[in-house]
Design a protein around this motif. Structure first.
Motif, PDB file in Angstrom:
ATOM      1  N   ARG A 102       0.838  -1.202   0.000  1.00  0.00           N
ATOM      2  CA  ARG A 102       0.000   0.000   0.000  1.00  0.00           C
ATOM      3  C   ARG A 102       0.879   1.262   0.000  1.00  0.00           C
ATOM      4  N   PRO A 103       1.722   1.410  -1.039  1.00  0.00           N
ATOM      5  CA  PRO A 103       2.707   2.506  -1.038  1.00  0.00           C
ATOM      6  C   PRO A 103       2.102   3.855  -1.380  1.00  0.00           C
ATOM      7  N   ASP A 104       2.844   4.907  -1.017  1.00  0.00           N
ATOM      8  CA  ASP A 104       2.514   6.262  -1.456  1.00  0.00           C
ATOM      9  C   ASP A 104       3.168   6.562  -2.805  1.00  0.00           C
ATOM     10  N   LEU A 105       4.289   5.898  -3.073  1.00  0.00           N
ATOM     11  CA  LEU A 105       5.025   6.072  -4.326  1.00  0.00           C
ATOM     12  C   LEU A 105       5.666   4.750  -4.722  1.00  0.00           C
ATOM     13  N   VAL A 106       5.804   4.532  -6.016  1.00  0.00           N
ATOM     14  CA  VAL A 106       6.611   3.432  -6.537  1.00  0.00           C
ATOM     15  C   VAL A 106       7.715   4.056  -7.398  1.00  0.00           C
ATOM     16  N   ILE A 107       8.962   3.676  -7.125  1.00  0.00           N
ATOM     17  CA  ILE A 107      10.097   4.184  -7.895  1.00  0.00           C
ATOM     18  C   ILE A 107      10.750   3.026  -8.636  1.00  0.00           C
ATOM     19  N   ALA A 108      10.822   3.128  -9.950  1.00  0.00           N
ATOM     20  CA  ALA A 108      11.546   2.151 -10.769  1.00  0.00           C
ATOM     21  C   ALA A 108      12.947   2.700 -11.018  1.00  0.00           C
ATOM     22  N   TRP A 109      13.938   2.050 -10.456  1.00  0.00           N
ATOM     23  CA  TRP A 109      15.321   2.512 -10.521  1.00  0.00           C
ATOM     24  C   TRP A 109      15.998   1.987 -11.788  1.00  0.00           C
ATOM     25  N   ASN A 110      16.075   2.849 -12.803  1.00  0.00           N
ATOM     26  CA  ASN A 110      16.851   2.558 -14.006  1.00  0.00           C
ATOM     27  C   ASN A 110      16.438   1.256 -14.687  1.00  0.00           C
ATOM     28  N   GLN A 111      15.149   0.959 -14.666  1.00  0.00           N
ATOM     29  CA  GLN A 111      14.664  -0.202 -15.393  1.00  0.00           C
ATOM     30  C   GLN A 111      13.267   0.076 -15.917  1.00  0.00           C
ATOM     31  N   PHE A 112      13.040  -0.339 -17.146  1.00  0.00           N
ATOM     32  CA  PHE A 112      11.724  -0.209 -17.758  1.00  0.00           C
ATOM     33  C   PHE A 112      10.936  -1.468 -17.398  1.00  0.00           C
ATOM     34  N   THR A 113      10.219  -1.393 -16.297  1.00  0.00           N
ATOM     35  CA  THR A 113       9.512  -2.564 -15.768  1.00  0.00           C
ATOM     36  C   THR A 113       8.248  -2.836 -16.571  1.00  0.00           C
ATOM     37  N   ASP A 114       8.227  -3.909 -17.290  1.00  0.00           N
ATOM     38  CA  ASP A 114       7.064  -4.279 -18.093  1.00  0.00           C
ATOM     39  C   ASP A 114       6.008  -4.892 -17.175  1.00  0.00           C
ATOM     40  N   PHE A 115       4.940  -4.134 -16.906  1.00  0.00           N
ATOM     41  CA  PHE A 115       3.911  -4.631 -15.997  1.00  0.00           C
ATOM     42  C   PHE A 115       2.963  -5.628 -16.663  1.00  0.00           C
ATOM     43  N   ARG A 116       2.961  -5.659 -18.029  1.00  0.00           N
ATOM     44  CA  ARG A 116       2.174  -6.634 -18.780  1.00  0.00           C
ATOM     45  C   ARG A 116       0.692  -6.620 -18.387  1.00  0.00           C
ATOM     46  N   GLN A 156       7.962  -4.148 -24.101  1.00  0.00           N
ATOM     47  CA  GLN A 156       8.461  -3.635 -22.828  1.00  0.00           C
ATOM     48  C   GLN A 156       8.142  -2.158 -22.656  1.00  0.00           C
ATOM     49  N   LEU A 157       8.315  -1.379 -23.721  1.00  0.00           N
ATOM     50  CA  LEU A 157       8.021   0.049 -23.641  1.00  0.00           C
ATOM     51  C   LEU A 157       6.533   0.291 -23.411  1.00  0.00           C
ATOM     52  N   ALA A 158       5.695  -0.470 -24.123  1.00  0.00           N
ATOM     53  CA  ALA A 158       4.247  -0.301 -23.996  1.00  0.00           C
ATOM     54  C   ALA A 158       3.747  -0.750 -22.626  1.00  0.00           C
ATOM     55  N   GLY A 159       4.495  -1.643 -21.989  1.00  0.00           N
ATOM     56  CA  GLY A 159       4.088  -2.147 -20.680  1.00  0.00           C
ATOM     57  C   GLY A 159       4.596  -1.320 -19.521  1.00  0.00           C
ATOM     58  N   PHE A 160       5.285  -0.206 -19.840  1.00  0.00           N
ATOM     59  CA  PHE A 160       5.835   0.611 -18.758  1.00  0.00           C
ATOM     60  C   PHE A 160       5.617   2.111 -18.953  1.00  0.00           C
ATOM     61  N   LEU A 161       6.119   2.676 -20.031  1.00  0.00           N
ATOM     62  CA  LEU A 161       6.134   4.132 -20.189  1.00  0.00           C
ATOM     63  C   LEU A 161       4.763   4.796 -20.080  1.00  0.00           C
ATOM     64  N   PRO A 162       3.697   4.213 -20.621  1.00  0.00           N
ATOM     65  CA  PRO A 162       2.392   4.888 -20.501  1.00  0.00           C
ATOM     66  C   PRO A 162       1.905   5.048 -19.063  1.00  0.00           C
ATOM     67  N   TYR A 163       2.470   4.281 -18.137  1.00  0.00           N
ATOM     68  CA  TYR A 163       1.995   4.324 -16.751  1.00  0.00           C
ATOM     69  C   TYR A 163       2.851   5.228 -15.860  1.00  0.00           C
TER      70      TYR A 163
END
Length: 407
Positions: free
Chosen positions: A93-107, A133-140
């Motif tokens: 139940r975070p206030d923020l999510v930080i992706a550190w130098n990775q394009f995380t594909d949430f699929r 991978q780009l479509a599964g991460f950057l739009p979010y």
């Protein structure tokens, strides 16, 4: 007291700059008025030994989407690990999510985290990624933090990211600074000129170019040697180059160096042969010890090294094919880099050994220039934002997303 819960998405299987910065960050004291809880979700369940204890100690959760209890989840079908990652995030139940130098594909077709997703750019945007991978991460992504102006422009020019992007310069680690202000150096008179480089021995660092530059200088009768700190998969290639050109008495591969202050004290010039650098903290570290820097005029290096004042930033003229023919090294690196002079993406080129040798000779022929650049380098290093400044700025950026998400 404001409680801030942050989920970090990162890979800690290897030791590098971004990984070390993350480990320092979660151990740092947050600004007054903030109580921070860190939750760490790592790509690989196998952490580098350097991070294992400290990250576990300072994380309320340390888990990997590749495991479920004692069981390892299979790579396919892909949705299993993706759903596991989402479940871990939502549990916190975070206030923020930080992706550190990775394009995380949430699929997922529509990602619902319930909080802002911040991407922290440390150099990943230079590389190519699959459309999936780009479509599964950057739009979010809600917003991004970049370690340099060059990193920000890479996100905008290459990936067309249109969210707010803040620049937050990496700090210079206090443990690597000289104990007292450096007033500058003079060229050695009783031993060969000592060139130094500190880098992971990976393709993008193009370390073989320094070895070939030493060869050129030795052919010109210049007494010079190179000390190279670092370890990595390209070491066998570098060892072969050293043998091939009979440079065993002139080039030292030091491996991992624990005492970096001693390394900086023992060299005379710092050379960075990387084909790209989002910022380059090692150049800053070297300058703090009064070392002029020779590097390529590319990416974020321009934001670190004042060209013609604390070092020389050189034009890159060597094509990738020519580099491969000269060194036999891997060319598994980015095909486009950021040109800060034209503010556009350009085809990747590398420094030629001849260009490097010419720059070294310029200092040897102009001792006063060397001394002047050494003095200026020490000033730049001493005036770089401190770790305290970095923490204050980074949390100020993060708090802004909390305010905007609450509106």
């Amino acid at each position: 007291m404001r409680r801030l819960k942050i989920v970090h998405l990162i890979d800690l299987a290897k030791v590098g700059g971004v990984e070390s910065m993350f480990a320092d960050f979660i151990q740092a004291t947050p600004p007054s008025g903030l109580e921070v809880e860190h939750y760490t979700i790592v790509d690989s369940p196998e952490l580098a030994p350097r991070f294992r204890d400290s990250v576990a100690k300072h994380s309320r959760l340390l888990a990997s989407p590749k495991t479920l209890g004692p069981f390892k989840l299979p790579r396919r079908p892909y949705w299993m690990r993706a759903q596991r990652r989402l479940a871990l995030i939502r549990r916190c139940r975070p206030d923020l999510v930080i992706a550190w130098n990775q394009f995380t594909d949430f699929r997922v077709a529509a990602l619902k985290l319930g909080c802002p997703l911040i991407y922290y750019e440390h150099g990943m945007s230079w590389y190519d990624h699959s459309p999936r991978q780009l479509a599964g991460f950057l739009p979010y992504v809600t917003g991004a933090i970049a370690v340099s102006q060059a990193a920000r422009r890479m996100l905008e020019l290459k990936h067309h990211l249109q969210v707010p992007i803040d620049v937050c310069l990496n700090p210079l680690p206090t443990r690597l600074l000289p104990p007292a202000a450096t007033t500058g150096r003079t060229l050695p008179t009783n031993r060969p000129l000592r060139l130094g480089m500190a880098a992971r021995l990976v393709p993008l660092k193009a370390v073989g170019l320094l070895i070939l530059a030493v060869k050129k200088l030795r052919e010109q009768g210049v007494q010079v040697e190179a000390w190279i700190a670092g370890e990595g998969p390209e070491r066998p290639v570098l060892e072969r180059l050293i043998r091939q050109h009979d440079l065993a008495d002139s080039v030292r591969l030091l491996g991992l160096v624990d005492d970096m202050p001693a390394f900086y004290q023992d060299i005379d010039l710092f050379v960075m042969t990387s084909m790209h650098e989002s910022l380059s903290l090692v150049c800053l570290e070297a300058m703090a010890w009064g070392l002029p820097v020779i590097a390529q005029c590319v990416d974020g290096i321009v934001e670190v090294v004042p060209n013609g004042q604390a070092g020389m930033l050189l034009p890159a003229t060597l094509t990738i094919a020519e580099y491969a023919a000269l060194t036999g090294a891997s060319t598994a690196f980015a095909r486009q880099v950021y040109d800060p002079l034209s503010d556009q993406l350009v085809e990747t080129h590398l420094l030629s050994p001849e260009t490097l040798a010419l720059a070294v000779n310029s200092y040897l022929q102009q001792p006063l220039l060397y001394q002047t650049h050494s003095q200026r380098a020490a000033v730049v290093g001493s005036q770089w934002p401190s770790y305290f400044d970095f923490i204050q700025r980074l949390y100020a950026i993060l708090r802004r997303y909390l305010i905007s998400s609450a509106v």
